[in-house]
Scaffold this active site. Structure first.
Site, PDB file in Angstrom:
ATOM      1  N   ASN A   7       0.783  -1.020  -0.108  1.00 51.90           N
ATOM      2  CA  ASN A   7      -0.011  -0.030  -0.040  1.00 51.90           C
ATOM      3  C   ASN A   7       0.879   1.326   0.033  1.00 51.90           C
ATOM      4  OD1 ASN A   7      -1.398   2.225   0.898  1.00 51.90           O
ATOM      5  ND2 ASN A   7      -3.177   0.905   1.750  1.00 51.90           N
ATOM      6  N   GLU A  34      -4.035   1.959  -2.862  1.00 49.23           N
ATOM      7  CA  GLU A  34      -4.107   3.111  -2.710  1.00 49.23           C
ATOM      8  C   GLU A  34      -3.204   4.157  -3.549  1.00 49.23           C
ATOM      9  OE1 GLU A  34      -5.626   5.269   0.977  1.00 49.23           O
ATOM     10  OE2 GLU A  34      -4.337   3.556   2.089  1.00 49.23           O
ATOM     11  N   ASP A 145      -3.865  -4.897   0.926  1.00 47.25           N
ATOM     12  CA  ASP A 145      -4.152  -4.206   2.382  1.00 47.25           C
ATOM     13  C   ASP A 145      -5.637  -4.864   2.392  1.00 47.25           C
ATOM     14  OD1 ASP A 145      -4.745  -2.815   4.463  1.00 47.25           O
ATOM     15  OD2 ASP A 145      -4.577  -0.795   3.353  1.00 47.25           O
ATOM     16  N   ASN A 147      -6.987  -4.602   5.585  1.00 46.99           N
ATOM     17  CA  ASN A 147      -7.548  -3.769   6.838  1.00 46.99           C
ATOM     18  C   ASN A 147      -8.087  -4.899   8.015  1.00 46.99           C
ATOM     19  OD1 ASN A 147      -7.026  -0.849   6.719  1.00 46.99           O
ATOM     20  ND2 ASN A 147      -8.258  -0.957   4.670  1.00 46.99           N
ATOM     21  N   ASP A 216      -1.240  -6.370   6.129  1.00 38.64           N
ATOM     22  CA  ASP A 216      -1.063  -6.520   4.761  1.00 38.64           C
ATOM     23  C   ASP A 216      -0.611  -7.834   4.757  1.00 38.64           C
ATOM     24  OD1 ASP A 216      -0.921  -3.489   3.430  1.00 38.64           O
ATOM     25  OD2 ASP A 216      -0.132  -3.567   5.464  1.00 38.64           O
ATOM     26  N   ASP A 245       2.506   4.754   5.016  1.00 35.54           N
ATOM     27  CA  ASP A 245       2.420   4.157   6.384  1.00 35.54           C
ATOM     28  C   ASP A 245       2.471   2.776   6.469  1.00 35.54           C
ATOM     29  OD1 ASP A 245       0.007   4.433   4.948  1.00 35.54           O
ATOM     30  OD2 ASP A 245      -1.196   5.033   6.752  1.00 35.54           O
ATOM     31  N   HIS A 246       2.661   2.022   5.233  1.00 36.31           N
ATOM     32  CA  HIS A 246       2.585   0.629   5.208  1.00 36.31           C
ATOM     33  C   HIS A 246       3.840   0.311   4.703  1.00 36.31           C
ATOM     34  CE1 HIS A 246      -1.726  -0.136   5.218  1.00 36.31           C
ATOM     35  NE2 HIS A 246      -1.628   1.118   4.919  1.00 36.31           N
TER      36      HIS A 246
END
Length: 254
Positions: A7, A34, A145, A147, A216, A245-246
């Site tokens: 991501n 994303e 991802d 989530n 992930d 942030d991943h």
């Protein structure tokens, strides 16, 4: 064969990171989530110059997925059957003998919210599709991802996150059902360091303090499970300037 998922949280911002990472970690297939840009602005040329074929399905500002591969990717799909959804979250294709499904699962916002209900419905549609794909393709990989932090090992503070979004029982049950359809979480095929995560909040020095979640994932069919030789989280790019942030999830196969 090396497969990865990342991501990137805006490909416009992270394209230099992506190209540098591919130089350091040349993979055979990579799913991006994303990307956050429309197809007309996708940096196809830069990625092709790096030695990859690329498919993409994007939208302005939000969501967006892409698939990079050394071999051409054929028979693409960009939606879950039966789900009329303008959000660009799905990109599947066949690369060589591997069927590859790249997902950006909805976040859900918070338990009980309208977006949470959308997430659970989306996961139900995904379940039906994965069950069909497992029967159709012997070598199936589902990445992205999700989530969802599957269990407490994947959460830096299980008590604080108990019952919250990304860790709620219905979300975790949906993840378990995916595994029950004939997939394995490649990361858990191997002994891993405790507190291994793939996402860290930008706030409160989350990465430096390792206040993360593992959301992930690379899920593999039985045929690929038998060939899987390693699965890990590459935390190096998370420490770069202006990072996503991943961090990338990577799995290797004999």
């Amino acid at each position: 064969m090396k497969i990865a998922s990342w991501n990137v949280n805006s490909l416009n911002v992270r394209l230099p990171h992506l190209l540098e990472w591919l130089r350091q970690e040349p993979v055979d297939i990579l799913g991006l989530q994303e990307t956050k840009l429309v197809d007309e602005k996708f940096p196809r040329e830069a990625i092709e110059e790096a030695g990859y074929h690329v498919l993409f399905s994007g939208q302005k500002t939000y969501n967006g997925v892409a698939l990079l591969s050394r071999e051409p990717a054929l028979e693409p799909v960009t939606d879950l059957p039966g789900l009329d959804d303008p959000q660009r979250r799905v990109l599947g294709a066949t690369v060589g003998e591997v069927r590859f499904l790249n997902l950006y699962v909805p976040n859900g916002q918070e338990v009980g919210a309208e977006k949470y209900a959308y997430k659970l419905e989306w996961l139900e549609r995904l379940q039906a599709y994965v069950e069909e794909q497992v029967q159709t393709y012997e070598q199936l990989v589902v990445v992205g991802d999700f989530n969802i932090a599957p269990d407490d090992r994947d959460v830096h503070d299980p008590k604080a996150w108990a019952g919250r979004i990304l860790c709620s029982d219905p979300e975790r049950e949906a993840f378990r059902r995916l595994l029950g359809a004939g997939l394995s979480d490649s990361f858990r095929l191997f002994e891993q360091e405790e507190r291994s995560f793939s996402w860290w909040d930008y706030r409160m020095n989350g990465f430096k303090r390792n206040l993360g979640l593992r959301i992930d994932h690379i899920l593999v069919s039985e045929a690929l499970r038998e060939r899987c030789t390693a699965s890990r989280i590459d935390k190096v790019p998370r420490g770069w300037e202006r990072p996503s942030d991943h961090a990338p999830a990577v799995a290797e196969f004999a």
